[in-house]
Design an enzyme around this catalytic site. Structure first.
Site, mmCIF file in Angstrom:
data_model
loop_
_atom_site.group_PDB
_atom_site.id
_atom_site.type_symbol
_atom_site.label_atom_id
_atom_site.label_comp_id
_atom_site.label_asym_id
_atom_site.label_seq_id
_atom_site.Cartn_x
_atom_site.Cartn_y
_atom_site.Cartn_z
ATOM 1 N N LYS A 35 4.788 0.570 8.943
ATOM 2 C CA LYS A 35 4.684 1.910 8.322
ATOM 3 C C LYS A 35 4.096 2.933 9.263
ATOM 4 C CE LYS A 35 3.447 -0.163 4.561
ATOM 5 N NZ LYS A 35 2.241 0.017 3.478
ATOM 6 N N GLU B 209 0.732 -1.281 -0.084
ATOM 7 C CA GLU B 209 -0.134 -0.146 0.075
ATOM 8 C C GLU B 209 0.957 1.245 0.104
ATOM 9 O OE1 GLU B 209 -2.771 0.383 3.361
ATOM 10 O OE2 GLU B 209 -3.317 2.419 2.481
ATOM 11 N N ARG C 168 5.110 -12.759 9.486
ATOM 12 C CA ARG C 168 5.865 -11.350 9.404
ATOM 13 C C ARG C 168 7.259 -11.488 9.793
ATOM 14 N NH1 ARG C 168 1.968 -7.518 8.756
ATOM 15 N NH2 ARG C 168 3.149 -5.666 8.836
HETATM 16 P P1 ATP Z 1 2.827 -1.904 7.572
HETATM 17 O O1 ATP Z 1 2.137 -2.203 8.919
HETATM 18 O O2 ATP Z 1 4.138 -1.749 7.651
HETATM 19 O O3 ATP Z 1 2.111 -0.799 6.788
HETATM 20 P P2 ATP Z 1 1.425 -3.889 5.903
HETATM 21 O O4 ATP Z 1 1.312 -5.193 5.764
HETATM 22 O O5 ATP Z 1 0.050 -2.980 6.130
HETATM 23 O O6 ATP Z 1 2.597 -3.389 6.800
HETATM 24 P P3 ATP Z 1 1.610 -3.424 2.960
HETATM 25 O O7 ATP Z 1 2.012 -2.185 2.256
HETATM 26 O O8 ATP Z 1 -0.002 -3.776 3.131
HETATM 27 O O9 ATP Z 1 1.722 -3.273 4.535
HETATM 28 O O10 ATP Z 1 2.282 -4.981 2.585
HETATM 29 C C1 ATP Z 1 2.922 -5.270 1.566
HETATM 30 C C2 ATP Z 1 3.069 -6.638 1.448
HETATM 31 O O11 ATP Z 1 4.317 -6.902 2.409
HETATM 32 C C3 ATP Z 1 2.066 -7.351 2.231
HETATM 33 O O12 ATP Z 1 1.903 -8.858 1.314
HETATM 34 C C4 ATP Z 1 2.321 -7.725 3.618
HETATM 35 O O13 ATP Z 1 1.893 -9.049 3.957
HETATM 36 C C5 ATP Z 1 3.830 -7.921 3.640
HETATM 37 N N1 ATP Z 1 4.700 -7.313 4.751
HETATM 38 C C6 ATP Z 1 4.521 -6.188 5.548
HETATM 39 N N2 ATP Z 1 5.136 -6.158 6.555
HETATM 40 C C7 ATP Z 1 5.776 -7.268 6.567
HETATM 41 C C8 ATP Z 1 6.771 -7.905 7.290
HETATM 42 N N3 ATP Z 1 7.145 -7.435 8.695
HETATM 43 N N4 ATP Z 1 7.214 -9.080 7.258
HETATM 44 C C9 ATP Z 1 6.970 -9.930 6.086
HETATM 45 N N5 ATP Z 1 5.991 -9.280 5.180
HETATM 46 C C10 ATP Z 1 5.641 -8.142 5.443
HETATM 47 MG MG MG Z 2 -1.339 -2.066 5.329
#
Ligand code: ATP
Ligand code: MG
Length: 546
Positions: free
Chosen positions: A268, A33, A258
């Site tokens: 983020k 995102e 994760r």
């Molecule tokens: P954040 O909380 O940091 O915003 P998110 O999962 O909301 O993380 P996205 O941009 O939606 O962030 O994630 C893109 C991809 O990266 C998704 O498939 C998510 O599952 C993966 N991802 C995000 N954080 C991690 C992590 N700490 N370890 C492994 N994969 C991750």
């Molecule tokens: Mg997200």
């Protein structure tokens, strides 16, 4: 295709799917995102998706999940794509969820027509209250059984701009008594009067993640849609959307753990707080676990991919020791980084038995013994660091480090002492014949003699005085050390320490972000913003024992 061996449970599934003929080829995606910059956790997901697709001869897209215009923007998209390419990944295509907004709307209309979605005019609070709890079923909304025609008309109204934010939502009609809360008539569209960075003001309804994501995957022909464990409970809804929107291509969702790491925050949302509060110098502050921060710090992309590969993929959530990451960085740099001489705490040294205009050009191999070509999963060609040499000027006056001279040395001290010998690295051996101190007893100058000796226990770095360059060293430590409670109370405001140093002339030529070893001090890279300063990429010694 040759049979590949599985290194994790998802690869096993892929092999089965290929062998059984369920799929012809693998299509994956990395779907960030664009509401912030990527961090090392995203690198794990990206590495997994891109390298798995590559391993099985398939393809992997970069797809921006841009369904919430309030938090997203074009700059984040640009930075994310830059980070992905920097890691060495070439997306088969770069797509945006917003490209599919029309199709998503058509899918929603189809659900309404099938009696599988309805417009709910309850307030957000009422909807929440009717949702029930983990132990109690939810209650049906009074709007749940409204005629299809009415819902169609109201969904049009939602799109026309007449309805204020939160005034109505479109909900899937599934089961308010489902033990899975995600199946209790989830909201699939909401009204949001916000300008989208790609579609502008065209839309004032936006799809929710759980509805949008399976459609995005289906449109792109994704076969294995891999996400983190917290979406496991959303999988039934993912499948429900695919089935009920009559989508022919059926992607499947799989979940993995994760990446969590010690001594940092990794979401983020939290990283944004660090940026917005001014605790760090932007998303690319070298103390941040963001890819742009790691790049600015001088961490090579290869080390990040190697780390993500080493950590591997599993379902069990754990916390990886940050020192394991440092080890990967050190392994990479030990093999590839050029070595330079730098003196952080200089004392002037005069070589008394050479002429005033004495000048020697010491030729050093840059890397040489250190540079070993690495086999790699990305591009072996790129791994060969050419072995080069450079000349270092040595003249009558040089600097050595205060730590390399002691008047009353403890036992086992092998550097320079009064009357003792030490080699000036890459050059001859000198004997200390005298020194001056100031009133406080601090050594201000050392006098040495060039000798013909061939053996000395100590080898010390030095910098030619006349051609030395003044640099700054930025020592970085954890910005959010481990601990309990609210992370904002743990922010280490002392995590950046800047000191000065004298460096050999060639250091002036080093490029921004190019990691090198300052002999016996650590690995450093020139900062992008503060050009006379070098960030610590990683220390020389490991504190981590696997
Ligand atoms: P954040 O909380 O940091 O915003 P998110 O999962 O909301 O993380 P996205 O941009 O939606 O962030 O994630 C893109 C991809 O990266 C998704 O498939 C998510 O599952 C993966 N991802 C995000 N954080 C991690 C992590 N700490 N370890 C492994 N994969 C991750
Ligand atoms: Mg997200």
């Amino acid at each position: 295709m040759e049979t590949e061996k599985a290194t994790n449970f998802i690869e096993s599934i892929i092999i089965d799917d290929l062998e059984s003929g369920k799929i012809d080829s693998v299509v994956m995606r990395f779907p960030p995102e664009p509401n912030g910059r990527l961090h090392i956790g995203h690198a794990k997901a990206a590495t997994f998706n891109f390298l798995t697709a590559q391993k099985f001869g398939g393809k992997c897209n970069l797809r921006f999940d841009d369904t919430n215009p309030v938090k997203e923007d074009a700059d984040f998209c640009e930075q994310i794509e830059r980070d992905i390419r920097w890691l060495g990944f070439e997306p088969a295509g770069v797509y945006y969820a917003s490209d599919y907004f029309e199709y998503m709307r058509d899918c929603a209309v189809l659900l309404i027509k099938k009696g599988l979605a309805y417009v709910d005019e309850s307030t957000p609070d009422d909807i929440r209250a009717m949702r029930g709890t983990l132990t109690e079923p939810g209650k049906n909304s009074p709007y749940r059984d409204r005629p299809i025609k009415e819902s169609l008309a109201l969904f049009d109204k939602m799109q026309s701009g007449e309805v204020p934010d939160g005034g109505m939502v479109l909900r899937a009609k599934i089961d308010m008594a489902s033990p899975n809360m995600n199946m209790r008539d989830p909201v699939i569209y909401r009204v949001l009067h916000a300008t989208h960075h790609r579609t502008g003001d065209k839309w004032c309804v936006y799809p929710m993640y759980d509805f949008a994501h399976p459609i995005e995957d289906a449109v792109e022909g994704v076969t294995h849609s891999c996400c983190t464990m917290e979406f496991e409970d959303h999988r039934p809804l993912y499948d429900w959307v695919i089935d009920n929107c009559d989508i022919e291509h059926k992607p499947h969702q799989y979940e993995f753990a994760r990446l969590n790491m010690t001594d940092t925050v990794m979401s983020k949302r939290y990283l944004k707080q660090l940026v917005d509060s001014g605790a760090v110098d932007g998303w690319d502050d070298p103390r941040m676990p963001t890819l742009s921060g790691l790049r600015r710090r001088g961490v090579p992309a290869h080390a990040i991919v190697a780390f993500c590969t080493e950590v591997g993929l599993a379902k069990a959530v754990g916390v990886v020791n940050g020192a394991q990451f440092d080890d990967c960085v050190r392994d990479e740099l030990n093999a590839t980084a050029k070595r330079y001489m730098v003196v952080p705490d200089p004392i002037e040294v005069e070589i008394v038995n050479v002429a005033d205009d004495f000048e020697d050009a010491v030729e050093v191999t840059e890397g040489g013994e250190y540079v070993v070509p690495h086999p790699t999963f990305i591009d072996p060609e790129k791994r060969e660091t050419p072995v080069t040499t450079r000349k270092i000027r040595l003249s009558k006056h040089v600097y050595i480090d205060r730590a390399d001279f002691m008047i009353e040395p403890p036992k086992g001290y092998h550097r320079l002492i009064p009357g003792g010998l030490a080699r000036l690295k890459n050059s001859f051996i000198v004997r200390c014949v005298g020194y001056d101190c100031d009133n406080s007893g601090k050594v201000t100058k050392i006098r040495v003699e060039k000798t013909d000796e061939v053996k000395a226990k100590g080898v010390i770095q030095w910098v030619d005085k006349a051609t030395a360059v003044d640099i700054k060293l930025r020592k970085l430590s954890a910005i959010v050390p481990n601990g309990e409670g609210d992370f904002t109370e743990r922010i280490n405001h002392d995590s950046l320490k800047v000191t000065t140093a004298k460096a050999e002339a060639a250091v002036a030529e080093l490029k921004v972000g190019e990691a090198v070893q300052f002999f016996r001090i650590g690995y450093f890279a020139r900062d992008e913003k503060f050009r006379d300063a070098f960030n610590t990429v990683v220390e020389l010694k490991s504190s981590y024992k696997a």
